[in-house]
Design an enzyme around this catalytic site. Structure first.
Site, PDB file in Angstrom:
ATOM      1  N   LYS A  80      19.986  27.679   4.868  1.00  0.00           N
ATOM      2  CA  LYS A  80      18.978  26.610   4.870  1.00  0.00           C
ATOM      3  C   LYS A  80      17.596  27.183   4.549  1.00  0.00           C
ATOM      4  CE  LYS A  80      21.250  23.713   8.370  1.00  0.00           C
ATOM      5  NZ  LYS A  80      21.133  23.158   9.747  1.00  0.00           N
ATOM      6  N   HIS A 131      54.640  20.400  -2.171  1.00  0.00           N
ATOM      7  CA  HIS A 131      54.716  20.436  -3.630  1.00  0.00           C
ATOM      8  C   HIS A 131      53.515  21.165  -4.217  1.00  0.00           C
ATOM      9  CE1 HIS A 131      58.081  17.562  -3.595  1.00  0.00           C
ATOM     10  NE2 HIS A 131      57.472  17.097  -2.528  1.00  0.00           N
ATOM     11  N   GLU A 164      32.920  28.122  11.533  1.00  0.00           N
ATOM     12  CA  GLU A 164      31.503  28.195  11.862  1.00  0.00           C
ATOM     13  C   GLU A 164      31.318  28.794  13.250  1.00  0.00           C
ATOM     14  OE1 GLU A 164      28.289  25.347  10.387  1.00  0.00           O
ATOM     15  OE2 GLU A 164      28.577  24.673  12.457  1.00  0.00           O
ATOM     16  N   LYS A 189      20.257  15.843  14.675  1.00  0.00           N
ATOM     17  CA  LYS A 189      19.597  16.253  15.913  1.00  0.00           C
ATOM     18  C   LYS A 189      18.110  16.508  15.681  1.00  0.00           C
ATOM     19  CE  LYS A 189      21.562  19.194  18.809  1.00  0.00           C
ATOM     20  NZ  LYS A 189      22.033  20.428  19.489  1.00  0.00           N
ATOM     21  N   GLY A 193      26.568  20.664  17.097  1.00  0.00           N
ATOM     22  CA  GLY A 193      26.946  19.675  16.098  1.00  0.00           C
ATOM     23  C   GLY A 193      28.435  19.515  15.927  1.00  0.00           C
ATOM     24  N   ARG A 194      29.166  20.614  15.880  1.00  0.00           N
ATOM     25  CA  ARG A 194      30.602  20.522  15.628  1.00  0.00           C
ATOM     26  C   ARG A 194      31.394  20.075  16.855  1.00  0.00           C
ATOM     27  NH1 ARG A 194      28.451  25.444  15.110  1.00  0.00           N
ATOM     28  NH2 ARG A 194      29.138  27.225  16.355  1.00  0.00           N
ATOM     29  N   GLU A 228      19.747  17.584   3.812  1.00  0.00           N
ATOM     30  CA  GLU A 228      20.696  16.688   3.169  1.00  0.00           C
ATOM     31  C   GLU A 228      20.631  15.294   3.784  1.00  0.00           C
ATOM     32  OE1 GLU A 228      22.552  20.878   3.245  1.00  0.00           O
ATOM     33  OE2 GLU A 228      21.424  19.581   4.602  1.00  0.00           O
TER      34      GLU A 228
END
Length: 553
Positions: free
Chosen positions: A516, A388, A357, A210, A271-272, A216
């Protein structure tokens, strides 16, 4: 009686639930099934192509009514209306959260700051369709005229987790011969290993950010561009091979991306919650726009169910209230999501960001400290693999871990009796969590197997399973774009309902922002040639010194 605006733990509805918990502490779910033949039917609800069986929970009709009363006391119906009509539900950032608008049909209207946003959403979808058709037809190619074979989506967080989930989940619907790769981690291994298998002439990069400043994503994009330029590309050719989804058009153009190859992001999409937007380009290119629109339609169907269904018959609301029930009244610190479908293996990862978040907060909307637990730890993995591994802790551990089992009734790959075996495993795990096995039952089984009384008595405590562990089972006919859309939207709304009960802002993430900020302050200390001052604490200073020593040029 406290006023309607009383803090959560002072509401009479909260105290009614405390009484419910006391009444149910010594009640076994297996007994509730034995005394109520209709229990399974009564606690089965449907919506938007999904079916929720929540009969294996520590509740009665009175408990469900009390939970619903709490939702109404927290003004949930009005809050749902606020969400879907564009009210500024993200209070700390003073903006709406209109991911639901992204999947509304053309012809609807949603107004933000005096502007109907639906036409712009559909115009963007039309551009996505044009791109999809151009790539599939071969009219859009790389700079040498060769057709694209690979897409690399570079993003992180919501720009990565949601699209990756959907692309993998919809593998049976992939079109053409495209391959899709996702790069998120700032660890150089991620981008380096991805690029090794690619041909720069036939690779299309999607930069998803955005702000176009996410460290990153920007750093990985710079490496991708450098790789492209040093392997036969040139600056003019960047425009053929790099596209962006961003709100910062100027930065994307400065990077070398042509304005025609930039898709919009809007402030009112977090974002999510963004896979429904142009952030979903990897999905659209892999499955085609018809299937992408089907994904949106499934989510919209769940939106309609969420808005219209009564509280006790509302899938997201019931699941959210059950989460509150265990988190706040039974001291459950985590929640497991267990998809019994290989295509849904990335579902827990996406839901971790969506839930934790959003609701990992410690103050209310008004900034007052909470005096109750908020977001639980969400974790899980694909079944039956987990049986398992960590299911042992769920069955016999000392922690209460409610679980959601997610499974389709039919498989895209009906190999032998595999799906019947998978379904049997899912049902058996839910039943074992609910019914358990008493020590007396374990003792009887051991003796019946031929073990002598003393040896059986010694082993029986180890084989006893407490049971009374709650779970939900979510069913769909098959994993399709529609059912996947409904499933993801279900969990989005579940997360929102939890936030309403806890009175937290589920649309900001200031803890992420602090990390950040500190990262940007530490980075120069690691890469500058000159000696640097203290970072503010000796632990950080020591590790900065170790890094500089190990990487001294």
């Amino acid at each position: 009686m406290p006023p309607a605006s009383a803090p959560l733990t002072e509401k009479p509805e909260w105290h009614a639930l405390l009484q419910q918990k006391q009444q149910l502490e010594s009640v076994l779910m297996r007994d509730l099934f034995q005394t109520d033949p209709k229990r399974a039917d009564r606690y089965l609800i449907k919506g938007a192509g999904l079916t929720l069986d929540f009969s294996r929970n520590r509740l009665t009709d009175e408990t469900l009514t009390a939970l619903s009363d709490l939702a109404r006391a927290c003004n949930l119906p009005q809050r749902i209306t606020d969400l879907v009509t564009g009210a500024k539900v993200n209070r700390t950032e003073n903006r709406p959260a209109l991911h639901t608008a992204l999947r509304q049909p053309a012809g609807d209207s949603v107004w933000v700051d005096g502007k109907d946003i639906i036409p712009e959403i559909h115009a963007t979808q039309a551009r996505m369709e044009q791109l999809d058709q151009a790539i599939q037809s071969g009219t859009k190619t790389g700079h040498t005229g060769r057709a694209f074979t690979d897409i690399v989506s570079i993003g992180i967080g919501g720009s990565f987790l949601g699209p990756k989930l959907a692309v993998e989940a919809l593998t049976p619907f992939w079109q053409g011969n495209l391959r899709c790769h996702f790069v998120a981690n700032i660890d150089g291994t991620d981008i380096a290993e991805t690029l090794k298998s690619l041909n720069p002439e036939t690779t299309l990069f999607l930069v998803q950010s955005k702000s176009f400043r996410t460290q990153e994503t920007l750093d990985n994009s710079l490496i991708a561009r450098e790789w492209f330029l040093t392997n036969g590309g040139n600056q003019d050719a960047v425009a053929h091979h790099f596209m962006a989804v961003t709100a910062n058009t100027d930065e994307a153009v400065r990077f070398g991306i042509h304005p025609d190859n930039i898709f919009p992001m809007w402030d009112w999409v977090g974002g999510r919650y963004s896979l429904w937007s142009a952030i979903g380009l990897p999905i659209a290119l892999m499955v085609g726009m018809d299937n992408f629109r089907a994904l949106l339609a499934g989510a919209h169907a769940m939106d309609c169910h969420f808005k219209e269904a009564p509280t006790e018959q509302n899938l997201p609301v019931v699941m959210a209230l059950l989460s509150v029930w265990y988190n706040n009244f039974w001291s459950a610190q985590s929640h497991a999501v267990l998809p019994y479908d290989e295509y849904l293996k990335h579902l827990p990862e996406h839901l971790q960001q969506l839930d934790m978040e959003s609701n990992g907060k410690k103050v209310t909307q008004d900034g007052a400290p909470v005096d109750y637990e908020t977001g639980p730890i969400l974790w899980g993995g694909v079944g039956a693999n987990g049986q398992h591994a960590y299911h042992q802790l769920i069955h016999q551990g000392t922690r209460l871990v409610p679980a959601d089992f997610v499974i389709p009734l039919t498989s895209h790959n009906p190999v032998g009796h595999h799906h019947a075996t998978l379904f049997a495993n899912c049902l058996s795990q839910a039943r074992a969590m609910m019914a358990g096995k008493t020590e007396a039952e374990a003792l009887q089984e051991l003796i019946a197997s031929g073990l002598d009384q003393n040896a059986a008595a010694e082993l029986a405590p180890h084989k006893a399973i407490p049971g009374n562990k709650p779970s939900n089972i979510l069913l769909m006919a098959k994993i399709t774009p529609e059912t996947l859309g409904a499933l993801v939207a279900l969990y989005e709304h579940r997360t929102f309902v939890q936030s309403v009960i806890w009175d937290v802002d589920c649309f900001d993430q200031w803890g992420v922002e602090l990390g950040k900020q500190m990262g940007n302050e530490i980075l120069p200390r690691l890469i500058d040639n000159e000696e640097v001052g203290s970072a503010g604490d000796s632990a950080t200073d020591n590790l900065v010194a170790l890094f500089r020593s190990a990487n001294r040029r």
